[in-house]
Design an enzyme around this catalytic site. Structure first.
Site, PDB file in Angstrom:
ATOM      1  CB  ALA A 110      -0.952   0.004   1.209  1.00  0.00           C
ATOM      2  CE  LYS A 115      -2.039   1.838  -7.695  1.00  0.00           C
ATOM      3  NZ  LYS A 115      -0.932   2.822  -7.623  1.00  0.00           N
ATOM      4  CG  ASP A 178       0.154  -0.703  -7.439  1.00  0.00           C
ATOM      5  OD1 ASP A 178      -0.023  -0.949  -8.645  1.00  0.00           O
ATOM      6  OD2 ASP A 178       0.864   0.240  -7.037  1.00  0.00           O
ATOM      7  CB  CYS A 231       3.771   1.300 -12.637  1.00  0.00           C
ATOM      8  SG  CYS A 231       5.146   1.082 -11.480  1.00  0.00           S
TER       9      CYS A 231
END
Length: 501
Positions: A110, A115, A178, A231
Site C-alpha cells: 500500500a 491507492k 499493486d 506500472c
C-alpha cells in the site's frame, strides 16, 4: 532520455510498428495529477474552490490534471487532506476495484498510500481497510497519508504477505495488489527507475509477484474480487503472472473492467495464449495522457475451500455479505514497543496485544466532556481505552497475535493528568458539521500559515464566534488540527511532525 538498450530492444519486439510512437512519447512532457478526497467533498465542489487551474481526467471520476509549475502541496487545502497528488494512470487500479461501504478491504502493497487513501474514501468509514507494507519506513508514510485523509476504519500493518495470510485466510471482500515491479512505466517520471532497470530485475519481480499473489488469493473470500496491477510493460510481470495465477488457482476468473477509449486489452500471446487475458487492461503512454500501467481484475468463484474466521460465538463467517456481519472485535495498542510495555505490565490478553479496555470512571468523564457537541458516531466500531489512549476501533478478527502494526482504528487522543487531549488524526476525521467548537479561516488568511508552522495566533472570540477551550482549527471549513483558546490567544496544538519548516 537515455533508455537502456536491452529495454529498447524488448519494446521494439513487443510493439512492432507502434515502437516509434512509443519512443517519441518520451519526448512529451509528463502529466501531473491529483485525486479529490471524497471523504471531505465532492469533485464538483472542489472544482468551485480549486485554487489553481485543473482539468478533468476523463477516466477517473475524482481525478484532475494540473499544470507543471503548479505546487498543490504548498496550499493549505493539501494540509486539510482535500486531495492526493498522484500520477493519472496510477489512479486507475483503485478506481476499477468496486469497493462498497461496509466491506473488508486489503491493500497489500500500500505505501505510500495513493491507492489506499482512495479505497478508504470509498468505504466511507464503514467496514475496514487493512493497509500493509513490508517496509517500516514506508508504512509510516502510509499511515500519515491515511490520517491526513481522515481515514478512521483502518489497520496499518508492516508484514510480509505470507504472515498476513496466516491470520486473514478467506477474510477479505476486495483486495488490491499493486505489485512491486521493474517500473518501466515510470521511466518518463523517474530517472532512478531507468538507472535501476535490468533484465535480472524484471525476472526477480516476476517471481516475487507470483508469491505475493499466492498470499492474496488465500486471503480472498469466495465471491470476492482481487485487482492485480503493475506500472511496468514487461509481459513476464503482467500477462505472464496473470496466466500462471489462473493456472495455479482454477477458482479464479478474470472479469471485465470499466473501459475507456485509450485502454488496450491484454495480449494473450504474451501469456501462453490464454484467451481470458484480453480482459486485462494495458495503459500505454503513447496512447493516453499518463504513464504506463497494467491491470487485471480477478473474481474468486463461490464454493472454494476457505476457512472461516469466527468470533467466540461462532458468528460472522468470512464469506458472509458485509451487511450481515455483526462481529465487534478489535486490535489494540500502537506499535511494537507499546505492545512490549503492555506485556511487561501483565496487560496482554488472549491475542497477545493487550486486553480491550473500557474507560474507567475518570476517563469516561473526561472523554464525555470533550465529546460534548461532537456528532461523529463511527459505525461498526467501539471505544477502546488502553495505555492512556482512546481509540475508535474497527471490526477485526480475534487471532491476530504477533502481527506488526502501526495503527488500529482512529486514535481519538490521550488522557493526561486529569485532562483529555485530542489527537491530530481525530481532527482530520472531523469537520465543523460534526464538532461544535471550531474556528475557520480563509486560505489566504496569514494565520493559516502561522498555524501550520506551529505558532500561536490571536483570535477575536466575538467576531469569529469562537469559544474558549479546545477548538477544531479549519481552513475554508475543512479541518487542519486542534487549537486551545484562552484569553484571546489560540495555543497551537498542530502535531509537531506535521508542521511546516
Amino acid at each position: 532520455m537515455a533508455l537502456p538498450e536491452e529495454f529498447q530492444k524488448r519494446m521494439k519486439e513487443m510493439l512492432g510498428a507502434e515502437y516509434e510512437d512509443f519512443i517519441t512519447g518520451y519526448e512529451q512532457t509528463r502529466k501531473y495529477g491529483l485525486r479529490v478526497n471524497t471523504l471531505k467533498l465532492l469533485p464538483e465542489e472542489f472544482e468551485k474552490i480549486a485554487p489553481f487551474e485543473i482539468e478533468k481526467i476523463p477516466w477517473i471520476p475524482n481525478g484532475y490534471y494540473y499544470k507543471e509549475g503548479t505546487f498543490p502541496a504548498r496550499h493549505p487545502y493539501y494540509a486539510a487532506g482535500l486531495y492526493y497528488l498522484q500520477e493519472p494512470s496510477a489512479m486507475t487500479p483503485a478506481s476499477r476495484l468496486p469497493v462498497e461501504p461496509g466491506e473488508r478491504v486489503l491493500d497489500l502493497c500500500a505505501a505510500p498510500g495513493g491507492k489506499a487513501t482512495e479505497l478508504a474514501a470509498r468505504l466511507r468509514g464503514r467496514g475496514v481497510l487493512v493497509a500493509n507494507d513490508i517496509s517500516a519506513s514506508r508504512a509510516r508514510a502510509l499511515l500519515h497519508n491515511l490520517e491526513l485523509f481522515g481515514a478512521s476504519n483502518i489497520l496499518v500493518t508492516n508484514e510480509v504477505p505470507a504472515r498476513l495470510a496466516e491470520v486473514f485466510e478467506g477474510y477479505f471482500d476486495k483486495i488490491l495488489v499493486d505489485a512491486p515491479c521493474s517500473g518501466e512505466g515510470m521511466f518518463r517520471k523517474s530517472q532512478e527507475a531507468i538507472s535501476a532497470w535490468s533484465l535480472e530485475r524484471v525476472r526477480f519481480f516476476a517471481k516475487q509477484q507470483k508469491t505475493i499473489v499466492e498470499s492474496a488469493v488465500r486471503m480472498l473470500r469466495p465471491g470476492g474480487m482481487m485487482l492485480y496491477s503493475t506500472c511496468t510493460f514487461s509481459a513476464e510481470e503482467n500477462e505472464g503472472t496473470v496466466a500462471e495465477t489462473l493456472e495455479r488457482f482454477p477458482e479464479l476468473e478474470l472479469i471485465p473492467m470499466e473501459g475507456y477509449e485509450g485502454f488496450e486489452s491484454g495480449r494473450p500471446e504474451w501469456g501462453g495464449g490464454c484467451a481470458a487475458l484480453e480482459r486485462c487492461v494495458r495503459i500505454w503512454p503513447h496512447k493516453m495522457p499518463g504513464e504506463g500501467h497494467f491491470l487485471a481484475l480477478f473474481r474468486k468463484r463461490e464454493g472454494g475451500r476457505e476457512e472461516s474466521i469466527r468470533g467466540k460465538d461462532g458468528s460472522a463467517a468470512a464469506g458472509e455479505p458485509a451487511a450481515d456481519r455483526t462481529e465487534d472485535r478489535t486490535l489494540y495498542g500502537e506499535e511494537r514497543n507499546s505492545r512490549r510495555k503492555n506485556r511487561k505490565k501483565g496487560g496482554a490478553g488472549k491475542n497477545g496485544m493487550g486486553i480491550c479496555g473500557q474507560p474507567d470512571a475518570e476517563q469516561a468523564r473526561l472523554l464525555e466532556d470533550f465529546l460534548d457537541g461532537c456528532s461523529l458516531a463511527p459505525e461498526s466500531r467501539r471505544l477502546d481505552c488502553r495505555g492512556g489512549k482512546a481509540y475508535a476501533a474497527p471490526e477485526l478478527p480475534e487471532n491476530l497475535k504477533g502481527i506488526r502494526f502501526l495503527r488500529s482504528g482512529l486514535l481519538l487522543g490521550e488522557f493526561k493528568k486529569g485532562r483529555f487531549e485530542p489527537s491530530q488524526p481525530f481532527a482530520m476525521a472531523l469537520s465543523p458539521k460534526n464538532f461544535r467548537r471550531y474556528i475557520s479561516w480563509e486560505p489566504d488568511d496569514e494565520r493559516v500559515e502561522k498555524y501550520l508552522r506551529g505558532e500561536s495566533v490571536p483570535v477575536d472570540l466575538q467576531r469569529e464566534k469562537a469559544e474558549n477551550g479546545w477548538n477544531l482549527v479549519c481552513v475554508g471549513n475543512f479541518s487542519l488540527g486542534w487549537g486551545k483558546i484562552s484569553n484571546g490567544l489560540l495555543k497551537n496544538k498542530y502535531l509537531c511532525g506535521w508542521r511546516k519548516n
